[in-house]
Design a protein around this motif. Structure first.
Motif, mmCIF file in Angstrom:
data_model
loop_
_atom_site.group_PDB
_atom_site.id
_atom_site.type_symbol
_atom_site.label_atom_id
_atom_site.label_comp_id
_atom_site.label_asym_id
_atom_site.label_seq_id
_atom_site.Cartn_x
_atom_site.Cartn_y
_atom_site.Cartn_z
ATOM 1 N N GLY A 32 7.383 5.579 -36.948
ATOM 2 C CA GLY A 32 7.894 6.764 -37.933
ATOM 3 C C GLY A 32 7.946 8.221 -37.321
ATOM 4 N N ASP A 33 7.693 8.807 -37.419
ATOM 5 C CA ASP A 33 6.897 10.472 -36.819
ATOM 6 C C ASP A 33 6.231 10.294 -36.217
ATOM 7 O OD1 ASP A 33 5.266 10.380 -38.207
ATOM 8 O OD2 ASP A 33 5.193 12.381 -39.675
ATOM 9 N N GLU A 34 5.750 9.236 -35.189
ATOM 10 C CA GLU A 34 4.732 9.004 -33.954
ATOM 11 C C GLU A 34 5.678 8.474 -32.587
ATOM 12 O OE1 GLU A 34 0.838 7.666 -34.986
ATOM 13 O OE2 GLU A 34 1.067 8.533 -36.606
ATOM 14 N N ILE A 35 4.779 8.974 -31.472
ATOM 15 C CA ILE A 35 5.342 8.147 -30.325
ATOM 16 C C ILE A 35 4.575 6.710 -30.588
ATOM 17 C CG2 ILE A 35 5.277 8.397 -28.207
ATOM 18 C CD1 ILE A 35 6.038 11.273 -28.404
ATOM 19 N N GLU A 36 5.206 5.622 -30.270
ATOM 20 C CA GLU A 36 5.077 4.590 -30.438
ATOM 21 C C GLU A 36 4.514 3.552 -28.317
ATOM 22 O OE1 GLU A 36 5.107 0.714 -32.769
ATOM 23 O OE2 GLU A 36 6.515 0.722 -31.684
ATOM 24 N N ARG A 37 5.605 3.822 -27.663
ATOM 25 C CA ARG A 37 5.475 3.826 -26.829
ATOM 26 C C ARG A 37 6.488 5.409 -25.753
ATOM 27 N NH1 ARG A 37 7.577 -1.510 -24.898
ATOM 28 N NH2 ARG A 37 6.528 -1.564 -22.470
ATOM 29 N N ILE A 38 5.370 4.225 -24.476
ATOM 30 C CA ILE A 38 6.424 5.991 -23.636
ATOM 31 C C ILE A 38 6.723 5.349 -22.528
ATOM 32 C CG2 ILE A 38 6.756 8.140 -21.946
ATOM 33 C CD1 ILE A 38 4.964 9.277 -24.122
ATOM 34 N N THR A 39 8.101 4.679 -21.859
ATOM 35 C CA THR A 39 8.431 4.009 -20.434
ATOM 36 C C THR A 39 9.095 4.705 -19.573
ATOM 37 O OG1 THR A 39 9.700 2.413 -21.755
ATOM 38 C CG2 THR A 39 7.327 1.675 -21.553
ATOM 39 N N GLU A 40 8.907 4.560 -18.962
ATOM 40 C CA GLU A 40 9.516 4.898 -17.232
ATOM 41 C C GLU A 40 10.838 3.432 -16.796
ATOM 42 O OE1 GLU A 40 10.203 6.121 -12.693
ATOM 43 O OE2 GLU A 40 7.956 6.283 -13.649
ATOM 44 N N PHE A 41 12.135 3.562 -17.547
ATOM 45 C CA PHE A 41 12.814 2.105 -17.101
ATOM 46 C C PHE A 41 14.268 3.148 -15.646
ATOM 47 C CE2 PHE A 41 15.242 4.920 -19.964
ATOM 48 C CZ PHE A 41 16.817 4.737 -19.686
ATOM 49 N N ASP A 42 14.749 1.783 -15.484
ATOM 50 C CA ASP A 42 15.815 1.295 -14.244
ATOM 51 C C ASP A 42 16.847 2.115 -15.464
ATOM 52 O OD1 ASP A 42 18.113 0.465 -12.881
ATOM 53 O OD2 ASP A 42 16.682 0.540 -11.582
ATOM 54 N N ILE A 43 17.641 3.256 -15.251
ATOM 55 C CA ILE A 43 18.754 3.397 -15.952
ATOM 56 C C ILE A 43 19.977 2.800 -15.746
ATOM 57 C CG2 ILE A 43 21.291 5.318 -15.605
ATOM 58 C CD1 ILE A 43 18.622 6.246 -15.981
ATOM 59 N N LEU A 44 19.966 1.993 -14.617
ATOM 60 C CA LEU A 44 20.760 0.715 -14.290
ATOM 61 C C LEU A 44 20.795 -0.683 -15.043
ATOM 62 C CD1 LEU A 44 22.289 1.181 -10.331
ATOM 63 C CD2 LEU A 44 23.468 1.892 -12.791
ATOM 64 N N THR A 45 19.431 -1.235 -14.790
ATOM 65 C CA THR A 45 19.320 -2.068 -15.404
ATOM 66 C C THR A 45 18.682 -2.584 -16.835
ATOM 67 O OG1 THR A 45 17.333 -2.407 -14.574
ATOM 68 C CG2 THR A 45 18.946 -3.793 -13.487
ATOM 69 N N GLY A 46 18.107 -0.952 -16.779
ATOM 70 C CA GLY A 46 17.057 -1.012 -18.222
ATOM 71 C C GLY A 46 15.888 -1.142 -18.379
ATOM 72 N N ARG A 47 15.641 -2.483 -16.804
ATOM 73 C CA ARG A 47 13.811 -3.247 -17.108
ATOM 74 C C ARG A 47 13.025 -1.560 -16.718
ATOM 75 N NH1 ARG A 47 10.935 -3.540 -12.742
ATOM 76 N NH2 ARG A 47 12.020 -2.797 -11.585
ATOM 77 N N THR A 48 11.993 -2.038 -17.664
ATOM 78 C CA THR A 48 10.762 -1.011 -17.750
ATOM 79 C C THR A 48 10.213 -1.395 -16.496
ATOM 80 O OG1 THR A 48 10.351 -1.773 -20.074
ATOM 81 C CG2 THR A 48 8.535 -0.430 -18.604
ATOM 82 N N ILE A 49 9.781 0.278 -15.778
ATOM 83 C CA ILE A 49 9.200 0.391 -13.965
ATOM 84 C C ILE A 49 7.467 0.583 -14.887
ATOM 85 C CG2 ILE A 49 8.614 1.729 -12.311
ATOM 86 C CD1 ILE A 49 12.013 1.871 -12.997
ATOM 87 N N SER A 50 7.206 1.453 -15.514
ATOM 88 C CA SER A 50 6.183 1.098 -16.265
ATOM 89 C C SER A 50 5.685 2.083 -16.995
ATOM 90 C CB SER A 50 5.496 2.759 -15.078
ATOM 91 O OG SER A 50 6.029 3.471 -15.203
ATOM 92 N N GLU A 51 4.842 2.082 -17.649
ATOM 93 C CA GLU A 51 4.721 2.365 -19.320
ATOM 94 C C GLU A 51 3.481 3.794 -19.282
ATOM 95 O OE1 GLU A 51 2.750 1.130 -23.665
ATOM 96 O OE2 GLU A 51 3.605 0.163 -21.847
#
Length: 87
Positions: A32-51
């Motif tokens: 909706g209008d709320e942030i549910e999750r913020i993650t840092e991710f690898d640009i090439l693979t799309g893999r989540t690095i940290s939340e």
């Protein structure tokens, strides 16, 4: 879509930002209008690095404001400093 440094993309309820000063991207997932999750991710693979609970994103360019507005703001700040506005 060109997803390079200093750019962002929005897909559905997800915004991905590739800050110009970073090597990884930031993924902001919305509900909706709320942030549910913020993650840092690898640009090439799309893999989540940290939340993360929060993230600071700086502009890709330092001159995003028109020069005349910058000069007006500097004049105002200098005037306040001379008059001791902050004291």
């Amino acid at each position: 879509m060109d997803f390079s440094t200093g750019k962002f993309r929005a897909r559905g309820d997800t915004i991905e930002v590739f800050p110009s000063y970073a090597t990884n991207g930031v993924r902001i997932q919305l509900f909706g209008d709320e942030i549910e999750r913020i993650t840092e991710f690898d640009i090439l693979t799309g893999r989540t690095i940290s939340e993360n609970d929060a993230v600071v994103i700086y502009p890709a360019k330092h001159f995003v404001m028109p020069q005349e507005k910058i000069e007006a703001a500097i004049g105002s700040i200098e005037s306040e400093l001379r008059t001791g506005f902050m004291n």
